[in-house]
Design a protein around this motif. Structure first.
Motif, PDB file in Angstrom:
ATOM      1  N   GLN A   1       0.826  -1.206   0.000  1.00 42.41           N
ATOM      2  CA  GLN A   1       0.000   0.000   0.000  1.00 42.41           C
ATOM      3  C   GLN A   1       0.862   1.258   0.000  1.00 42.41           C
ATOM      4  OE1 GLN A   1      -2.670  -1.377   3.379  1.00 42.41           O
ATOM      5  NE2 GLN A   1      -4.170  -0.322   2.108  1.00 42.41           N
ATOM      6  N   ALA A   2       1.951   1.239   0.782  1.00 43.56           N
ATOM      7  CA  ALA A   2       2.863   2.384   0.782  1.00 43.56           C
ATOM      8  C   ALA A   2       3.464   2.582  -0.610  1.00 43.56           C
ATOM      9  CB  ALA A   2       3.969   2.164   1.817  1.00 43.56           C
ATOM     10  N   GLN A   3       3.844   1.498  -1.244  1.00 44.91           N
ATOM     11  CA  GLN A   3       4.395   1.573  -2.593  1.00 44.91           C
ATOM     12  C   GLN A   3       3.378   2.135  -3.573  1.00 44.91           C
ATOM     13  OE1 GLN A   3       5.744  -2.226  -4.082  1.00 44.91           O
ATOM     14  NE2 GLN A   3       5.958  -1.488  -6.179  1.00 44.91           N
ATOM     15  N   SER A   4       2.136   1.672  -3.470  1.00 39.72           N
ATOM     16  CA  SER A   4       1.102   2.118  -4.396  1.00 39.72           C
ATOM     17  C   SER A   4       0.757   3.587  -4.182  1.00 39.72           C
ATOM     18  CB  SER A   4      -0.147   1.249  -4.230  1.00 39.72           C
ATOM     19  OG  SER A   4      -1.057   1.460  -5.274  1.00 39.72           O
ATOM     20  N   ALA A   5       0.743   4.015  -2.916  1.00 35.00           N
ATOM     21  CA  ALA A   5       0.453   5.424  -2.633  1.00 35.00           C
ATOM     22  C   ALA A   5       1.537   6.327  -3.224  1.00 35.00           C
ATOM     23  CB  ALA A   5       0.328   5.638  -1.125  1.00 35.00           C
ATOM     24  N   GLU A   6       2.806   5.942  -3.084  1.00 34.90           N
ATOM     25  CA  GLU A   6       3.899   6.722  -3.677  1.00 34.90           C
ATOM     26  C   GLU A   6       3.750   6.795  -5.199  1.00 34.90           C
ATOM     27  OE1 GLU A   6       6.477   8.312  -2.225  1.00 34.90           O
ATOM     28  OE2 GLU A   6       6.049   7.715  -0.160  1.00 34.90           O
ATOM     29  N   GLN A   7       3.429   5.670  -5.787  1.00 35.71           N
ATOM     30  CA  GLN A   7       3.274   5.603  -7.241  1.00 35.71           C
ATOM     31  C   GLN A   7       2.128   6.500  -7.704  1.00 35.71           C
ATOM     32  OE1 GLN A   7       3.356   1.537  -8.952  1.00 35.71           O
ATOM     33  NE2 GLN A   7       1.330   2.011  -9.785  1.00 35.71           N
ATOM     34  N   THR A   8       1.015   6.475  -6.963  1.00 35.18           N
ATOM     35  CA  THR A   8      -0.133   7.301  -7.331  1.00 35.18           C
ATOM     36  C   THR A   8       0.177   8.777  -7.136  1.00 35.18           C
ATOM     37  OG1 THR A   8      -1.607   5.498  -6.673  1.00 35.18           O
ATOM     38  CG2 THR A   8      -2.605   7.654  -6.964  1.00 35.18           C
ATOM     39  N   PHE A   9       0.938   9.102  -6.084  1.00 38.00           N
ATOM     40  CA  PHE A   9       1.303  10.504  -5.898  1.00 38.00           C
ATOM     41  C   PHE A   9       2.123  11.014  -7.080  1.00 38.00           C
ATOM     42  CE2 PHE A   9       3.884  14.056  -4.595  1.00 38.00           C
ATOM     43  CZ  PHE A   9       2.967  14.858  -3.943  1.00 38.00           C
ATOM     44  N   ASP A  10       3.009  10.195  -7.617  1.00 37.30           N
ATOM     45  CA  ASP A  10       3.795  10.623  -8.774  1.00 37.30           C
ATOM     46  C   ASP A  10       2.890  10.927  -9.974  1.00 37.30           C
ATOM     47  OD1 ASP A  10       6.223  10.500  -7.490  1.00 37.30           O
ATOM     48  OD2 ASP A  10       6.657   8.442  -8.104  1.00 37.30           O
ATOM     49  N   VAL A  11       1.833  10.128 -10.142  1.00 36.49           N
ATOM     50  CA  VAL A  11       0.878  10.390 -11.223  1.00 36.49           C
ATOM     51  C   VAL A  11       0.131  11.697 -10.949  1.00 36.49           C
ATOM     52  CG1 VAL A  11      -1.145   9.508 -12.448  1.00 36.49           C
ATOM     53  CG2 VAL A  11       0.666   7.940 -11.739  1.00 36.49           C
ATOM     54  N   PHE A  12      -0.276  11.893  -9.683  1.00 40.73           N
ATOM     55  CA  PHE A  12      -0.924  13.154  -9.284  1.00 40.73           C
ATOM     56  C   PHE A  12      -0.007  14.343  -9.570  1.00 40.73           C
ATOM     57  CE2 PHE A  12      -0.733  16.256  -5.763  1.00 40.73           C
ATOM     58  CZ  PHE A  12      -1.944  16.909  -5.939  1.00 40.73           C
ATOM     59  N   ALA A  13       1.273  14.209  -9.213  1.00 42.85           N
ATOM     60  CA  ALA A  13       2.214  15.311  -9.398  1.00 42.85           C
ATOM     61  C   ALA A  13       2.379  15.638 -10.878  1.00 42.85           C
ATOM     62  CB  ALA A  13       3.564  14.947  -8.778  1.00 42.85           C
ATOM     63  N   ALA A  14       2.484  14.617 -11.713  1.00 42.89           N
ATOM     64  CA  ALA A  14       2.623  14.847 -13.154  1.00 42.89           C
ATOM     65  C   ALA A  14       1.377  15.525 -13.713  1.00 42.89           C
ATOM     66  CB  ALA A  14       2.889  13.529 -13.868  1.00 42.89           C
ATOM     67  N   ASP A  15       0.206  15.076 -13.248  1.00 45.11           N
ATOM     68  CA  ASP A  15      -1.051  15.692 -13.687  1.00 45.11           C
ATOM     69  C   ASP A  15      -1.107  17.149 -13.225  1.00 45.11           C
ATOM     70  OD1 ASP A  15      -4.057  15.418 -14.526  1.00 45.11           O
ATOM     71  OD2 ASP A  15      -4.109  16.196 -12.472  1.00 45.11           O
ATOM     72  N   CYS A  16      -0.643  17.384 -11.998  1.00 37.31           N
ATOM     73  CA  CYS A  16      -0.653  18.729 -11.426  1.00 37.31           C
ATOM     74  C   CYS A  16       0.202  19.678 -12.268  1.00 37.31           C
ATOM     75  CB  CYS A  16      -0.117  18.645  -9.998  1.00 37.31           C
ATOM     76  SG  CYS A  16      -0.481  20.062  -8.955  1.00 37.31           S
ATOM     77  N   VAL A  17       1.395  19.222 -12.634  1.00 39.60           N
ATOM     78  CA  VAL A  17       2.300  20.052 -13.437  1.00 39.60           C
ATOM     79  C   VAL A  17       1.698  20.319 -14.820  1.00 39.60           C
ATOM     80  CG1 VAL A  17       4.554  20.099 -14.581  1.00 39.60           C
ATOM     81  CG2 VAL A  17       4.370  19.310 -12.208  1.00 39.60           C
ATOM     82  N   SER A  18       1.077  19.293 -15.400  1.00 38.32           N
ATOM     83  CA  SER A  18       0.510  19.455 -16.747  1.00 38.32           C
ATOM     84  C   SER A  18      -0.636  20.458 -16.757  1.00 38.32           C
ATOM     85  CB  SER A  18       0.029  18.102 -17.284  1.00 38.32           C
ATOM     86  OG  SER A  18      -1.119  17.651 -16.579  1.00 38.32           O
TER      87      SER A  18
END
Length: 518
Positions: free
Chosen positions: A281-298
């Motif tokens: 779950q910790a791994q998945s949350a980190e992975q999802t945050f990276d997707v959120f961050a990329a979406d945020c920047v875009s």
């Protein structure tokens, strides 16, 4: 002569016993031998059980539950309803079945319903919003074909919502557990968390008494069977999101003859123990945050070109200097919990980014509002933490010594810098909790109907690989992949929702391994 006879018998008897013992020591690994017309023939090995066909829908409910209109209450809770959608509410009475008093006592589960078709039970995570709220919210997102065919029914699981909510953790301990420093790794700090959890468990034991250990997934499966009987239907059709998938697989193991058309929308990894699941779950949350961050920047969001750095710095600052918010403060633990909750709903990502940007300017109101349901009552719904803590610890036999907890925290904080500490703390939660009498059963029945299992590529609570493992482990599991983000695909992905609708309404099983775009 008699002496010789006895000596021969004394020798033959042990030999005979050895032969008998050898024949009865265990099942033979050789093929069974049959005789036909005096000739030996090798009997074929028994075939494994075949999957059951997709069950028929069956009739609409003919229940004796006392349903009462609760549309206005539901509209207020959800902030609005589609035109013409109405809801009714009822109570289910089932057997409490506490370990100290098997088959005795009563449990009262709150129910909600919309529609008049075949019952379809919808279940959500024990650590999220109450099941009735989740089911009502999902119903507003489902296509007309599903709503015409089914009556959507939600249930608050034991100890949550209006199902005799636990609500036993003292407010100070609740705040301490949820707001605990997510980067703490030393033994002294984790001992403070352990002390907060110990005080919480002692208070819950005093408040709930024998009910404490009856709030678990094993017994909630019995509530589902009682619900099926009360509804007067031959099979239970159901959807389980996230952790609730384990409730449905437990139900299937206990009541296989009652399994109807079921869908698992995300699922815990059945091949990993409690520590392994928290790590994933910790791994998945980190992975999802990276997707959120990329979406945020875009999108040009207010977190700038490096959202991970901004949020990481915010967590570090609030470890020693909590943010101000109306009626409370927001320390590093609340920041992390708010981000985790915000990541679960892809549509809420812009609001999460705004709340984080405001927090970076010193205003913690937005993050406090996101994380508030964990620690304080929201209308009629009690805090989420209590039911999550109790059920989670009642569902696992794992109890980790403090030294091991510190090692896990150190490792996970290094590997998963935003969320590793928060998930490692959940290992500490159960340290002083009574150990349950039996672990939950693994999904292993091969005679169930096909069960679609939906894997989301970037789910902050369920690693996609773990959900894939559920589809593999479940003998009749059918994997469907969504390349999107958020917790749960049904109602969010048009492709997944259409596939699930065809399965539930027409019995059309999805193609194994089908992939839906993000």
């Amino acid at each position: 002569m008699p002496r010789t006879t006895h000596r021969v018998g004394a020798v033959l008897l042990p030999l005979l016993l050895l032969v008998v013992a050898a024949c009865s020591a265990g099942p033979s690994q050789r093929p069974a031998v049959a005789y036909h017309d005096g000739e030996q023939q090798i009997a074929p090995a028994p075939l494994p059980p075949r999957p059951a066909p997709v069950p028929p829908l069956g009739p609409p409910a003919e229940d004796s539950l006392s349903w009462e209109d609760c549309t206005d209450q539901t509209r207020a809770e959800l902030g609005g309803l589609p035109p013409g959608m109405t809801f009714s509410c009822a109570r289910l009475i089932s057997t409490l079945d506490a370990p100290e008093a098997p088959t005795r006592g009563t449990a009262r589960n709150a129910l909600i319903r919309t529609g008049t078709g075949v019952p379809l039970v919808v279940l959500g995570d024990i650590g999220g919003e109450p099941g009735t709220t989740f089911a009502a919210r999902l119903a507003t997102q489902l296509p007309p074909d599903l709503l015409r065919t089914f009556s959507i029914i939600g249930m608050d699981r034991r100890g949550t919502g209006e199902s005799e909510a636990a609500d036993c953790v003292p407010p100070a301990q609740r705040e301490a557990i949820v707001g605990f420093d997510p980067r703490a790794t030393d033994r002294a700090a984790l001992d403070r968390l352990l002390e907060s959890v110990r005080e919480a468990s002692q208070e819950c034991l005093l408040t709930l008494d024998e009910r404490l250990q009856a709030y678990d997934t094993w017994r909630t499966a019995s509530d589902l069977e009682e619900l099926r009987l009360e509804l007067g239907v031959p099979k239970l059709h159901a959807i389980g999101r996230g952790e609730a998938a384990r409730l449905l697989t437990t139900y299937a193991e206990r009541f296989p003859g009652s399994v109807g058309r079921m869908v698992l929308d995300g699922a815990p990894d059945p091949t990993r123990d409690a520590i392994g699941q928290l790590e994933s779950q910790a791994q998945s949350a980190e992975q999802t945050f990276d997707v959120f961050a990329a979406d945020c920047v875009s999108r040009g969001c207010p977190l700038g070109p490096d959202p991970r750095r901004v949020v990481g710095d915010l967590v570090e600052r609030t470890r020693s200097a909590p943010l101000s918010a109306p009626g409370t403060t927001v320390g590093a633990g609340r920041v992390v919990q708010a981000v985790l909750l915000g990541l679960s709903d892809r549509n809420a990502w812009p609001s999460l980014a705004d709340a984080l940007a405001a927090a970076n300017r010193g205003d913690g109101a937005g993050l406090a509002a996101i994380s508030a349901p964990l620690v304080s009552a929201q209308g009629i719904n009690p805090p989420w933490l209590d039911g999550d803590l109790i059920t989670s610890c009642n569902d696992t036999t794992l109890r980790v010594p403090p030294q091991r907890s510190g090692e896990l925290a150190q490792d996970w904080v290094n590997r998963f810098p935003l969320f590793g500490g928060a998930f490692a703390q959940r290992v500490v939660w159960c340290g002083s909790w009574p150990v349950p009498q039996q672990p939950l059963p693994a999904p292993r029945r091969a005679d169930l109907p096909p069960i679609p299992v939906i894997s989301t590529a970037n789910d902050p609570l369920m690693l996609s690989l773990g959900t894939d493992h559920m589809a593999d482990q479940l003998p009749t599991g059918v994997l469907v992949r969504w390349q999107g983000a958020g917790h749960g695909a049904l109602g969010r992905s048009r492709c997944v929702t259409d596939a699930v609708t065809r399965f539930l309404v027409a019995g059309t099983v999805p193609t194994e391994g089908m992939a839906c775009p993000g």
